[in-house]
Structure formats: structure tokens, C-alpha cells
Design a protein around this motif. Structure first.
Motif, PDB file in Angstrom:
ATOM      1  N   LEU A  40       0.836  -1.201   0.000  1.00 19.02           N
ATOM      2  CA  LEU A  40       0.000   0.000   0.000  1.00 19.02           C
ATOM      3  C   LEU A  40       0.876   1.257   0.000  1.00 19.02           C
ATOM      4  N   PRO A  41       0.380   2.357  -0.614  1.00 18.90           N
ATOM      5  CA  PRO A  41       1.224   3.545  -0.810  1.00 18.90           C
ATOM      6  C   PRO A  41       1.412   4.423   0.431  1.00 18.90           C
ATOM      7  N   VAL A  42       0.756   4.079   1.536  1.00 12.49           N
ATOM      8  CA  VAL A  42       0.908   4.827   2.789  1.00 12.49           C
ATOM      9  C   VAL A  42       1.419   3.837   3.833  1.00 12.49           C
ATOM     10  N   PRO A  43       2.395   4.224   4.675  1.00 18.76           N
ATOM     11  CA  PRO A  43       2.913   3.279   5.678  1.00 18.76           C
ATOM     12  C   PRO A  43       1.790   2.732   6.576  1.00 18.76           C
ATOM     13  N   ILE A  44       1.801   1.421   6.786  1.00 21.44           N
ATOM     14  CA  ILE A  44       0.825   0.770   7.667  1.00 21.44           C
ATOM     15  C   ILE A  44       1.580   0.269   8.909  1.00 21.44           C
ATOM     16  N   LYS A  45       1.218   0.829  10.053  1.00 20.67           N
ATOM     17  CA  LYS A  45       1.873   0.420  11.298  1.00 20.67           C
ATOM     18  C   LYS A  45       1.034  -0.669  11.961  1.00 20.67           C
ATOM     19  N   PHE A  46       1.726  -1.751  12.356  1.00 21.53           N
ATOM     20  CA  PHE A  46       1.048  -2.809  13.110  1.00 21.53           C
ATOM     21  C   PHE A  46       1.931  -3.161  14.303  1.00 21.53           C
ATOM     22  N   GLY A  47       1.704  -2.464  15.405  1.00 26.16           N
ATOM     23  CA  GLY A  47       2.507  -2.705  16.606  1.00 26.16           C
ATOM     24  C   GLY A  47       3.923  -2.177  16.453  1.00 26.16           C
ATOM     25  N   THR A  48       4.805  -2.735  17.260  1.00 31.60           N
ATOM     26  CA  THR A  48       6.216  -2.309  17.229  1.00 31.60           C
ATOM     27  C   THR A  48       7.107  -3.532  17.105  1.00 31.60           C
ATOM     28  N   LYS A  49       8.388  -3.253  16.834  1.00 36.59           N
ATOM     29  CA  LYS A  49       9.362  -4.349  16.794  1.00 36.59           C
ATOM     30  C   LYS A  49      10.672  -3.843  17.397  1.00 36.59           C
ATOM     31  N   THR A  50      11.513  -4.775  17.797  1.00 41.05           N
ATOM     32  CA  THR A  50      12.791  -4.409  18.415  1.00 41.05           C
ATOM     33  C   THR A  50      13.885  -4.456  17.355  1.00 41.05           C
ATOM     34  N   GLU A  51      14.669  -3.381  17.287  1.00 35.64           N
ATOM     35  CA  GLU A  51      15.808  -3.345  16.364  1.00 35.64           C
ATOM     36  C   GLU A  51      17.068  -3.030  17.145  1.00 35.64           C
ATOM     37  N   GLN A  52      18.207  -3.439  16.601  1.00 34.28           N
ATOM     38  CA  GLN A  52      19.508  -3.174  17.235  1.00 34.28           C
ATOM     39  C   GLN A  52      20.147  -1.963  16.564  1.00 34.28           C
ATOM     40  N   GLU A  53      20.503  -0.974  17.374  1.00 32.44           N
ATOM     41  CA  GLU A  53      21.170   0.218  16.838  1.00 32.44           C
ATOM     42  C   GLU A  53      22.606   0.254  17.349  1.00 32.44           C
ATOM     43  N   PRO A  54      23.570   0.701  16.535  1.00 30.62           N
ATOM     44  CA  PRO A  54      24.958   0.823  17.015  1.00 30.62           C
ATOM     45  C   PRO A  54      25.012   1.765  18.228  1.00 30.62           C
ATOM     46  N   ASP A  55      25.830   1.390  19.225  1.00 26.12           N
ATOM     47  CA  ASP A  55      25.920   2.194  20.452  1.00 26.12           C
ATOM     48  C   ASP A  55      27.381   2.244  20.919  1.00 26.12           C
ATOM     49  N   GLY A  56      28.218   2.755  20.042  1.00 27.29           N
ATOM     50  CA  GLY A  56      29.646   2.902  20.376  1.00 27.29           C
ATOM     51  C   GLY A  56      30.366   1.564  20.420  1.00 27.29           C
ATOM     52  N   GLU A  57      31.444   1.521  21.232  1.00 27.26           N
ATOM     53  CA  GLU A  57      32.270   0.309  21.339  1.00 27.26           C
ATOM     54  C   GLU A  57      32.460  -0.055  22.801  1.00 27.26           C
ATOM     55  N   LYS A  74      29.125  -2.039  20.073  1.00 26.54           N
ATOM     56  CA  LYS A  74      28.030  -2.327  20.995  1.00 26.54           C
ATOM     57  C   LYS A  74      26.709  -1.942  20.323  1.00 26.54           C
ATOM     58  N   TYR A  75      25.649  -2.630  20.741  1.00 24.09           N
ATOM     59  CA  TYR A  75      24.324  -2.338  20.167  1.00 24.09           C
ATOM     60  C   TYR A  75      23.319  -2.089  21.268  1.00 24.09           C
ATOM     61  N   LEU A  76      22.348  -1.254  20.911  1.00 25.91           N
ATOM     62  CA  LEU A  76      21.287  -0.902  21.845  1.00 25.91           C
ATOM     63  C   LEU A  76      19.964  -1.373  21.265  1.00 25.91           C
ATOM     64  N   SER A  77      19.158  -2.056  22.086  1.00 28.32           N
ATOM     65  CA  SER A  77      17.836  -2.500  21.611  1.00 28.32           C
ATOM     66  C   SER A  77      16.863  -1.333  21.695  1.00 28.32           C
ATOM     67  N   VAL A  78      16.230  -1.015  20.552  1.00 29.73           N
ATOM     68  CA  VAL A  78      15.233   0.070  20.545  1.00 29.73           C
ATOM     69  C   VAL A  78      13.926  -0.437  19.959  1.00 29.73           C
ATOM     70  N   GLU A  79      12.857   0.089  20.484  1.00 27.19           N
ATOM     71  CA  GLU A  79      11.517  -0.279  20.025  1.00 27.19           C
ATOM     72  C   GLU A  79      11.117   0.692  18.912  1.00 27.19           C
ATOM     73  N   VAL A  80      10.792   0.178  17.719  1.00 32.11           N
ATOM     74  CA  VAL A  80      10.408   1.040  16.586  1.00 32.11           C
ATOM     75  C   VAL A  80       9.061   0.572  16.030  1.00 32.11           C
ATOM     76  N   ASP A  81       8.420   1.463  15.272  1.00 34.91           N
ATOM     77  CA  ASP A  81       7.154   1.095  14.619  1.00 34.91           C
ATOM     78  C   ASP A  81       7.366  -0.103  13.697  1.00 34.91           C
ATOM     79  N   ASN A  82       6.449  -1.044  13.734  1.00 35.11           N
ATOM     80  CA  ASN A  82       6.491  -2.179  12.803  1.00 35.11           C
ATOM     81  C   ASN A  82       5.691  -1.791  11.551  1.00 35.11           C
ATOM     82  N   ILE A  83       6.403  -1.281  10.551  1.00 33.66           N
ATOM     83  CA  ILE A  83       5.755  -0.892   9.283  1.00 33.66           C
ATOM     84  C   ILE A  83       5.757  -2.124   8.382  1.00 33.66           C
TER      85      ILE A  83
END
Length: 628
Positions: free
Chosen positions: A199-216, A223-232
Motif C-alpha cells: 500500500l502507498p501509505v505506511p501501515i503500522k502494526f505494533g512495534t518491533k525491536t531493532e539493534q542500533e549501534p551504540d559505540g564500542e 556495541k548495540y542498543l535494543s530500541v523499540e520502533v514502529d512495525n511498518i
């Protein structure tokens, strides 16, 4: 603001009927409500681009949420929203303007797609799964008041002041006890993946956990940080919405893997893009096809403005291209597709013709640009081309230039090239050109070798469609017939005036025929004595070309051929009167020795055709041992 009223429909209560007719397909409620939310979101974007809305657009997206405890599903958007008056107009009146017609036409309807949408019933598909539906909405128009609409599945509704504080609409479904399966992460994800993936517009269904770089860390490791992001859940710009010039081969292959994760890479693809006389975009892929001809139908997905509609594309895509994979998107195809409606739609016929032409042009271009690469792919694409050749005259007109014939030496020829190759040698005494072919080179090797010794070429026709293709070639080619190489002995396949003279007298011929007729006890075998090259086999078993072809077609379910399939098999036993074994039979005075030689020669002929089985094969082996 408080108002109660009755939805004005001139018929009995429509909600039980919606539930009754649409129960089998009730998951499409989510498609309809999410599509409506996307439309509302796109409208606010359009108004802003036209300068008719000057407020902040914010993060434009649609959200699907559920509450397992409360048994609710909520579809939210930050689109244009509605005023109380607009609710009355769009929800209470327009949505039911076609209700009377609906009742008349679809009392016997079985397919939900015949009903939803065509009568403005998209919103009301919510009542397939809900006892009660609530709308909370706030219009984009300045000074608007939030409004709430609620309906319990009867024709009674209530409008009151709403609680929404930001522009847009929430649709809350209070799910009924029979439909509680939909109030689950897994089920909703499954439906969204099916209908809302692009679909041409983002559809959010809950959230998901992603790993973001967080220095060394202390050791210098990342190192990685777990962040909660929209589940598109969707890709808002799939490749068919882009220009081919923006895309690389890798993009097409990645998209193919996304659509069909477990398939081999396709051979090539065609990017469709036309805006007149109808709108159509898409990408069609030619998959690698196995020769067992398992039709993997419904692999092409049909979209309308990026909303998935169906994978039943029979009337849009020509029959012979049903093996293709990919995506077609057209707003000119009615959003809610039913087969009966499709066939009557003129745009559908135009689209079908366009796809045929586009595929023919692509194949022609591939053939001319790199014939060697085209020939390497022929074993896969030959099925498509031959099927189109058979079933579509417009396609045939183009395909005759890039249809290939392959011989047993694995050489490829166009129709014109092959005619030029074999015409000097394979024209019979009546001026008829005869093409020889095999459908099983291993089983028919003796026949192929006999034909090759005479300077004849043998074509390979071993795909499941070749039974029909052979007959069609005869219709299309002038003064040309096709014979399977085991339809007769080589000397008789292409009748010439130089037949070998017989070495037997009339009396000897009669004697030999009698010996064989006595020795052959199997029903359905007719003995014929021929004067052939002494180097040919003493006995050959063949089946008439016409009869065998009809039986093969009957076995494949060919229309009207069932009669032939029920007939008993009849074979011709060709005895080569010029072979030295026949002379030996004549010279033998012992009748049992004559019969044994005749039976042995006949069984050898059966064995070469795979026709000697069971007790007869055991008897042949035992007899062979005693003769050694």
C-alpha cells in the motif's frame, strides 16, 4: 450534539445478509477498512499539495491495533476525517444507495468480491466480523467538532460528540464471538501481509525491536542498543511504481525473492507501463519451468492502486501466460474483481491484448539481440511460446519467427530454417514435406538410427504440450506432415520411388506371413510383409501415427478424444522380407523351429518398444537362454 436515526434502505435489514453472503471471505473486511484509511490519508496529502490545507501534515500513516481483552480491532488514520454531516452523507446514505439493487442481484451470490465495493458496501464489511462498529473522527476543516457514530448491526445508528482531538478517523470494531480468531497478532499480520504489503501509505502494526549501534565496548568491539520502533509492514514504493530506468537487475531479482521466497531466479522479466488507453503497471517474470508441466497457476498477483485484489487473473492474463509470475496493477480493473464482471469489462480485454503483445515483443527482442542466450533458455520458455502458438492467433503471427524446433542433435532452428534444412531429403514422392520426431529418444533409439542412416533429421518433441503442438504445426505449415519416428519403418515413413525389390516369391511371402500369424498370439497385432533394406531389423512393431496421436491426446484429456482412448491398442508388425533371418525361416523345414524364430524376432521388436512385460518377458528370457 446527540442524534439517533435509521439508515434509510428500502429493504429488510441488510446486515444479516452481508454476514450470510460474505462469511466465507470475511477477512476482506480489513482490506476494505485499511484501503479506506489509505484513501483518506492520500486525500489530505493532495489537498495540502493544492494549497487547500495549510495545517501540519505530521507523520502520515495508518495504524492497525487490537485489544485481546476487549475483543476490539481499531483502524486509525490521520487523513481528512469527517464532520457529523459527512458521516450522515457518506456512511448512512451513499454507502447504502445501491442496497436495493444489491438485494435483487445477489440473493444467490457466492463470491464476496461480487458484492463488496460494487454497491458502496466496503465500510459495512466491518459487520461481517463485528457486533458493533464505532467511528471516532475529526475533520481537517477549520473549526470542526469531533464526531462519534455507532451502530450495532441493525439499521439504527447514533451520532454524538466525539473524543478525537487530532485530524483523522478511528474505526473500532467490537468483534463478535464467531470471529474472535481475528483478534490476534498472527491472524491480523497474515491478512495485512496478503492485502496491504504494498500500500502507498505506511501501515503500522505494533512495534518491533531493532539493534542500533551504540559505540564500542572496552575491547573496541561494536556495541548495540535494543530500541523499540514502529512495525511498518509495507513497502510503499514497490518496483512496479518506479521507472525501469531507475532499476537494476538486482532490484528485479530481490523483488522476485520477496514475492516467491523459495523459487529459483527467473529467466527474465517484462516491466509493464502504459497510461493509454488504460492505466497499467507491473512486472511479469518468466520462471524456470520444469518439464512435468505442473501448472502453478495464480502466481500473478493483481493489484488496484497497490491494494491486493486477487491472484485469480485468468481473464486479465492470456491463458498461455498463466505460468508467469509477478504483479499487475491497474486502477481500470474494477477494485472488487469477480470473474463474471471481469469478462464483460472492455478494459480487461484490452489489457489481455496488451500483455500478449508486450510478451511477444520482449521474446522477439531477446531472440534478435542474443540468439545463443535465447536458445539456452528455450527449454524453459518453449512451453510458454508453444502454448501461445497454439492458443492465440495474434501471438502466433509474431511467435512463428522466434519459435524454435530442436532436433536430437540438440540443434535449434526457426520454422523457416528447418524447412530449408530438410526439404531436399524429406519430401515424399507426392511433394509432401515430412518432419520426423521422437518423444522418447531412449526408447525410440533404433527407429532414430534407422532414419538417420537414410539421411533424415529427427526432431525432439518431448514436452507435455508437444502432442498438440505437432498437430498445430501441420495446420500452419503448407504441404507438411509430422510423423513420429516409430510410426512406421524408415523406408515407409517418407514414401519414395526407390523402394528395394523383394527377394521372395509370392508363395514364400504367403508362407512367411502364415508363420508369423501363427506365432503371434497377442490380440491387436496385424502382420504385414514389406520389402525393406536388408540392414533394417527383421521385425518392427509400429502404431499408426493418427491413431497413436489421438490416443495420446485422449490420455492428456484432449477435448473430444475420449472415444479414441477407449479403443483397444492396435499395432502393425512389419516383417522385413529381405532380411536374412526371414530366408532362414523359409529354409527351415521344422515347423516348431520356424515358430520359435518368428516368436523370438517378434519379442525382440516388442522389447525394443517396452511392450514386453510380465510372464511374456520371463518366457522370452528363458527362450533366449535355451537358444544360446
Amino acid at each position: 450534539m446527540q442524534e439517533k436515526g435509521t439508515i434509510s434502505i428500502h429493504t429488510e435489514n441488510i446486515f444479516p445478509i452481508i454476514k450470510k453472503f460474505l462469511y466465507s471471505d470475511n477477512e476482506i473486511f480489513l482490506r476494505e477498512l485499511v484501503s479506506n484509511a489509505v484513501d483518506a490519508t492520500q486525500k489530505i496529502k493532495r489537498l495540502a499539495s493544492l494549497g487547500q490545507y495549510n495545517g501540519e501534515l505530521g507523520k502520515l500513516q495508518v495504524e492497525v491495533a487490537f485489544d485481546e481483552t476487549a475483543k476490539t480491532i481499531t483502524i486509525s488514520d490521520n487523513g481528512i476525517g469527517m464532520t457529523a454531516d459527512e458521516i450522515k452523507k457518506y456512511i448512512n446514505q451513499i454507502a447504502f444507495s445501491g442496497a436495493t439493487e444489491f438485494m435483487e442481484k445477489f440473493k444467490e451470490a457466492k463470491d464476496a468480491n461480487e458484492i463488496i465495493g460494487r454497491f458502496g458496501l466496503g465500510f459495512y464489511s466491518a459487520f461481517m466480523v463485528a457486533d458493533k462498529v464505532e467511528i471516532q473522527t475529526l475533520s481537517y476543516q477549520e473549526g470542526s467538532e469531533p464526531a462519534r457514530w455507532i451502530c450495532d448491526g441493525s439499521t439504527e445508528f447514533e451520532i454524538s460528540e466525539g473524543t478525537r482531538t487530532t485530524r483523522g478517523t478511528d474505526i473500532v470494531l467490537y468483534v463478535n464471538s464467531e470471529s474472535e480468531e481475528f483478534v490476534s497478532q498472527y491472524k491480523l499480520q497474515e491478512i495485512l501481509d496478503k492485502y496491504a504489503k504494498f500500500l502507498p501509505v505506511p501501515i503500522k502494526f505494533g512495534t518491533k525491536t531493532e539493534q542500533e549501534p551504540d559505540g564500542e565496548d572496552e575491547e573496541g568491539k561494536p556495541k548495540y542498543l535494543s530500541v523499540e520502533v514502529d512495525n511498518i509492514i509495507n513497502d510503499t514504493n514497490p518496483i512496479w511504481t518506479k521507472s525501469p530506468s531507475e532499476l537494476k537487475d538486482e532490484d528485479y531479482l530481490n523483488f522476485y525473492k520477496e514475492l516467491y521466497p523459495f523459487s529459483e531466479d527467473p529467466l527474465f522479466w517484462i516491466h509493464l507501463n502504459v497510461d493509454y488507453p488504460f492505466n497499467l503497471t507491473g512486472v511479469l517474470y518468466f520462471p524456470k519451468v520444469k518439464n512435468d508441466f505442473e501448472f502453478q497457476r495464480n502466481k500473478i498477483k493483481l493489484f488496484s492502486r497497490q491494494v491486493f485484489i486477487t491472484d485469480e487473473v485468468k481473464d486479465i492474463v492470456p491463458e498461455f501466460l498463466m505460468l508467469l509470475h509477478g504483479v499487475i496493477d491497474s486502477p481500470d480493473i474494477p477494485l472488487n474483481v469477480s470473474r463474471s464482471f471481469l469478462q464483460a469489462d472492455s478494459n480487461v480485454k484490452k489489457i489481455n491484448t496488451y500483455i500478449t503483445k508486450k510478451v511477444a515483443d520482449k521474446l522477439s527482442e531477446l531472440f534478435k539481440a542474443d540468439r545463443k542466450a535465447y536458445e539456452e533458455k528455450w527449454s524453459d520458455i518453449g512451453l510458454f511460446v508453444k502454448y501461445g502458438f497454439l492458443s492465440d492467433d495474434k501471438f502466433y503471427e509474431k511467435a512463428k519467427d522466434f519459435t524454435l524446433l530442436t532436433n536430437t542433435a540438440k540443434e535449434n532452428f526457426t520454422l523457416t530454417e528447418y524447412k530449408e534444412k530438410v526439404e531436399p531429403v524429406q519430401t515424399d514422392k507426392d511433394g509432401q514435406l515430412v518432419y520426423l520426431y521422437t518423444n522418447d529418444p531412449a526408447k525410440q533409439d533404433a527407429f532414430i538410427q534407422s532414419a538417420t542412416k537414410k539421411g533424415y533429421d529427427v526432431l525432439l518433441m518431448n514436452s507435455p504440450i508437444d502432442n498438440h503442438f505437432v498437430g498445430h504445426l501441420e495446420q500452419k505449415l503448407e504441404k507438411t506432415s509430422l510423423k513420429r519416428v516409430d510410426a512406421d519403418v524408415a523406408d515407409k515413413l517418407i514414401k519414395k520411388d526407390d523402394a528395394p525389390e523383394t527377394v521372395l516369391t509370392e508363395e514364400q511371402r504367403n508362407q512367411v506371413k502364415a508363420v508369423f500369424e501363427k506365432a503371434i498370439t497377442k490380440p491387436g497385432f496385424k502382420v504385414e510383409l514389406e520389402s525393406l533394406n536388408p540392414e533394417e531389423l527383421p521385425v518392427t512393431v509400429t502404431m499408426d501415427e493418427f491413431m497413436r496421436r489421438m490416443k495420446d491426446m485422449a490420455a492428456m484429456g484432449g477435448g473430444g478424444m475420449g472415444f479414441y482412448g477407449n479403443l483397444p491398442d492396435n499395432y502393425k508388425v512389419v516383417v522385413n522380407g529381405n532380411h536374412k533371418l526371414i530366408s532362414r525361416i523359409i529354409e527351415t523345414t521344422d515347423e516348431s523351429a520356424q515358430a520359435q524364430l518368428a516368436k523370438q524376432a517378434f519379442d525382440l521388436a516388442l522389447l525394443s518398444q517396452g511392450l514386453l512385460t510380465g510372464a511374456e518377458l520371463t518366457e522370452f528370457v528363458n527362450r533366449s537362454v535355451s537358444l544360446i
